[in-house]
Write a protein that holds these residues in place. Structure first.
Motif, PDB file in Angstrom:
ATOM      1  N   HIS A   5       0.790  -1.219  -0.019  1.00  0.00           N
ATOM      2  CA  HIS A   5       0.042   0.098  -0.076  1.00  0.00           C
ATOM      3  C   HIS A   5       1.020   1.345  -0.007  1.00  0.00           C
ATOM      4  O   HIS A   5       1.585   1.473   0.916  1.00  0.00           O
ATOM      5  N   GLY A   6       0.963   1.911  -1.076  1.00  0.00           N
ATOM      6  CA  GLY A   6       1.565   3.199  -1.182  1.00  0.00           C
ATOM      7  C   GLY A   6       0.970   4.752  -0.791  1.00  0.00           C
ATOM      8  O   GLY A   6      -0.184   4.704  -1.081  1.00  0.00           O
ATOM      9  N   THR A   7       1.711   5.258   0.108  1.00  0.00           N
ATOM     10  CA  THR A   7       0.926   6.246   0.805  1.00  0.00           C
ATOM     11  C   THR A   7       2.088   7.112   1.480  1.00  0.00           C
ATOM     12  O   THR A   7       3.418   7.186   0.860  1.00  0.00           O
ATOM     13  N   ASN A   8       1.901   8.155   2.181  1.00  0.00           N
ATOM     14  CA  ASN A   8       2.940   8.961   2.952  1.00  0.00           C
ATOM     15  C   ASN A   8       2.981   8.736   4.343  1.00  0.00           C
ATOM     16  O   ASN A   8       3.354   9.789   5.191  1.00  0.00           O
ATOM     17  N   ILE A   9       2.355   7.705   4.970  1.00  0.00           N
ATOM     18  CA  ILE A   9       2.275   7.534   6.307  1.00  0.00           C
ATOM     19  C   ILE A   9       2.620   6.150   6.559  1.00  0.00           C
ATOM     20  O   ILE A   9       2.155   5.312   5.735  1.00  0.00           O
ATOM     21  N   VAL A  55       5.954   2.842   1.599  1.00  0.00           N
ATOM     22  CA  VAL A  55       5.250   1.582   1.085  1.00  0.00           C
ATOM     23  C   VAL A  55       4.788   0.812   2.398  1.00  0.00           C
ATOM     24  O   VAL A  55       5.892   0.094   3.081  1.00  0.00           O
ATOM     25  N   ASN A  56       3.768   0.364   2.673  1.00  0.00           N
ATOM     26  CA  ASN A  56       3.226  -0.334   3.825  1.00  0.00           C
ATOM     27  C   ASN A  56       3.228  -1.732   3.288  1.00  0.00           C
ATOM     28  O   ASN A  56       2.421  -1.708   2.132  1.00  0.00           O
ATOM     29  N   MET A  57       3.848  -2.878   3.922  1.00  0.00           N
ATOM     30  CA  MET A  57       3.792  -3.976   3.260  1.00  0.00           C
ATOM     31  C   MET A  57       2.982  -5.084   4.328  1.00  0.00           C
ATOM     32  O   MET A  57       2.929  -5.005   5.394  1.00  0.00           O
ATOM     33  N   TYR A  58       2.144  -5.912   3.499  1.00  0.00           N
ATOM     34  CA  TYR A  58       1.237  -6.866   4.294  1.00  0.00           C
ATOM     35  C   TYR A  58       1.371  -8.019   3.723  1.00  0.00           C
ATOM     36  O   TYR A  58       1.398  -8.457   2.573  1.00  0.00           O
ATOM     37  N   ARG A 163      -1.634  -9.004   7.559  1.00  0.00           N
ATOM     38  CA  ARG A 163      -0.803  -8.860   8.856  1.00  0.00           C
ATOM     39  C   ARG A 163       0.453  -8.097   8.298  1.00  0.00           C
ATOM     40  O   ARG A 163       1.192  -8.297   7.163  1.00  0.00           O
ATOM     41  N   LYS A 164       0.461  -6.867   8.893  1.00  0.00           N
ATOM     42  CA  LYS A 164       1.570  -5.796   8.628  1.00  0.00           C
ATOM     43  C   LYS A 164       2.813  -6.562   8.858  1.00  0.00           C
ATOM     44  O   LYS A 164       3.206  -6.960   9.847  1.00  0.00           O
ATOM     45  N   VAL A 165       3.780  -6.513   8.047  1.00  0.00           N
ATOM     46  CA  VAL A 165       5.140  -7.016   8.340  1.00  0.00           C
ATOM     47  C   VAL A 165       6.407  -5.956   7.991  1.00  0.00           C
ATOM     48  O   VAL A 165       7.566  -6.211   8.196  1.00  0.00           O
ATOM     49  N   GLY A 166       5.825  -4.678   7.734  1.00  0.00           N
ATOM     50  CA  GLY A 166       6.962  -3.470   7.744  1.00  0.00           C
ATOM     51  C   GLY A 166       6.572  -2.540   6.809  1.00  0.00           C
ATOM     52  O   GLY A 166       5.420  -2.370   6.131  1.00  0.00           O
ATOM     53  N   VAL A 167       7.634  -1.526   6.575  1.00  0.00           N
ATOM     54  CA  VAL A 167       7.468  -0.409   5.502  1.00  0.00           C
ATOM     55  C   VAL A 167       8.734  -0.313   4.848  1.00  0.00           C
ATOM     56  O   VAL A 167       9.702  -0.783   5.338  1.00  0.00           O
ATOM     57  N   LEU A 168       8.623   0.324   3.796  1.00  0.00           N
ATOM     58  CA  LEU A 168       9.719   0.580   2.886  1.00  0.00           C
ATOM     59  C   LEU A 168       9.702   2.182   2.709  1.00  0.00           C
ATOM     60  O   LEU A 168       8.705   2.740   2.447  1.00  0.00           O
ATOM     61  N   GLN A 169      10.922   2.882   2.738  1.00  0.00           N
ATOM     62  CA  GLN A 169      10.783   4.231   2.591  1.00  0.00           C
ATOM     63  C   GLN A 169      11.721   4.515   1.458  1.00  0.00           C
ATOM     64  O   GLN A 169      12.740   4.099   0.973  1.00  0.00           O
TER      65      GLN A 169
END
Length: 169
Positions: A5-9, A55-58, A163-169
């Motif tokens: 999921h691409g966003t700014n938070i 990018v929130n990773m699930y 299930r959230k597994v991390g973020v990419l910045q």
């Protein structure tokens, strides 16, 4: 399977009440299997609203579509006539036949998957709705689009599969 999921938070908890209406598959939380697509969306969101692309990773079970407790609509990878009608109905503020199967205003579908209607598709939809082109011309225009992917979650029951597994910045 990984979804992005691409966003700014950095999203700590998915809140469906914060999701915007009149999206391709209705109000919901949108993800993709394509990392590059989510990265592009994150850059776009950050450019429009400020902040940095995130990018929130699930993670979701590979067999989630077989979950018998959910109503899942899968349009496949390529635009189709039914997909076009579904997207136009969900994007229309004037559409009122919420009980029909070709919309998701009433959250009849927990999860919907299929192609994204990009800006070029939006122009085609508008031309069709303004009777500038025929439905056949709309369908021909759809066949030349690059394949994209989105998986939208519309109910709390569906969101619980992520299930959230991390973020990419």
């Amino acid at each position: 399977m990984m979804l992005y999921h691409g966003t700014n938070i950095d999203i700590q908890s998915i809140d469906l009440a914060l999701c915007r209406p009149y999206k391709d598959f209705g109000k919901g939380f949108y993800t993709t299997e394509i990392l590059e697509q989510a990265q592009k969306m994150a850059k776009r969101v950050a450019r429009i609203y400020g902040g940095n692309p995130i990018v929130n990773m699930y993670e979701i079970a590979d067999n989630y579509k077989e979950n018998s407790g959910l109503n899942i609509l899968d349009f496949g990878r390529n635009p189709s006539e039914r997909w076009a009608v579904f997207v136009m109905n969900n994007r229309s503020k004037g559409f009122t036949d919420f009980g029909c199967l070709d919309c998701n205003f009433d959250y009849k579908y927990d999860i919907v998957t299929g192609p994204i209607a990009d800006d070029d598709m939006t122009v085609l939809f508008r031309q069709y709705q303004n009777r500038m082109i025929s439905f056949e011309t709309l369908l021909k225009g759809m066949t030349f689009r690059e394949t994209t992917s989105q998986c939208s979650f519309h109910t709390e029951k569906a969101v619980q599969l992520l299930r959230k597994v991390g973020v990419l910045q």
